[in-house]
Design an enzyme around this catalytic site. Structure first.
Site, short mmCIF file in Angstrom:
data_model
loop_
_atom_site.label_atom_id
_atom_site.label_comp_id
_atom_site.label_asym_id
_atom_site.label_seq_id
_atom_site.Cartn_x
_atom_site.Cartn_y
_atom_site.Cartn_z
N SER A 139 -58.35 27.36 68.05
CA SER A 139 -58.99 28.10 66.97
C SER A 139 -58.69 29.57 67.23
CB SER A 139 -60.50 27.86 66.98
OG SER A 139 -61.19 28.82 66.19
N TYR A 152 -68.79 26.71 71.22
CA TYR A 152 -67.50 26.54 70.53
C TYR A 152 -66.47 27.52 71.08
CZ TYR A 152 -64.30 25.78 66.58
OH TYR A 152 -63.21 25.48 65.79
#
Length: 257
Positions: A139, A152
């Site tokens: 990401s 995350y």
């Protein structure tokens, strides 16, 4: 980047395949003629896999034995593993002060420990063949942080470290490892974040999209899953044999600042 890259038929394992990026990757690889095992916790993933022409393995990848079982299933079905796409992920938005410990552990187990265990299990088959591709769907949060996403962001930063280490260890064995780092992709995972972000920041959902998700983007739109899938296909091809240890940002210009 053309999706019609010449590719020898390979055995592919993809995780997190019921929706979004994973579903797009499975479909795209099947269209390219690969043998694909789709791995997901959600039993609805079986229908998605069937429609794409892939096999399906239901697994909770927070369980180490399930990770090893997924690779074993691919080997039993297809005779080995050539390409591993670590995509499975979840999200929970909360401040560090209020972040539940059980959610932290779940996210780290699924998004960092599972990719390590899957890579470890697939490695001997790639090494024996002298050819392998490990593609980690990281990401943009592998490079930058956002408030409310401690687990995350930590998992994705860790995935980048795993990618680089695998690249260094695999180079002489014909195994490459790369990470793809998208900004916000049009997926249910992103859709589900909007309300959480709105609550965390005290703003409306449209404001979340404009002022948080697309604030740093030069291209003001969400990314389509197929755009990520086509990048995966390139990194899995023979054409990318010299590409390893790299971070491929599909970030709408986010990190150009």
């Amino acid at each position: 980047m053309s999706s019609q890259i010449a590719i020898n038929p390979r055995v592919v394992v993809v995780t997190g395949t019921t929706t979004g990026i994973g579903a797009a990757v499975v479909k795209h690889f099947c269209e390219l003629g690969h043998q694909v095992l789709a791995v997901d916790f959600n039993p609805k993933g079986e229908q998605v896999a069937d429609e794409a022409g892939a096999a399906f393995y239901q697994a909770d990848l927070t369980d180490p034995e399930a990770c090893r079982g997924a690779i074993a299933d691919a080997v039993q079905r297809f005779g080995g593993v050539d390409i591993l796409v670590n995509n499975a992920g979840i999200q929970h938005v909360a401040s560090i002060e209020t972040f539940p410990e059980e959610k932290w552990r779940q996210i780290i187990d699924l998004m960092l420990t599972a990719p390590f265990l899957l890579t470890q299990a697939a490695w001997p088959f790639m090494r024996e063949k002298g050819w392998g591709r490990i593609i980690n769907i990281a990401s943009i949060h592998a490079h930058v942080a956002s408030p409310g996403k401690a687990a995350y962001v930590s998992a994705k930063h860790g995935m980048m470290g795993l990618t680089k280490t695998a690249a260094l260890e695999g180079g002489e064995q014909g195994i490459t490892a790369n990470a793809i780092c998208p900004a916000y992709v049009k997926t249910p995972l992103v859709d589900n974040q909007i309300a959480d972000q709105a609550k965390l920041h005290g703003m409306g959902e449209q404001e979340v999209i404009e002022k948080i998700m697309l604030k740093n983007a030069a291209v003001k739109r969400l990314i389509e899953p197929i755009e990520v899938a086509q990048m995966v296909a390139y990194l899995a091809s023979d054409a990318a044999g010299a590409v390893t240890g790299s971070s491929w940002n599909i970030d709408l210009g986010w990190t150009a600042h």
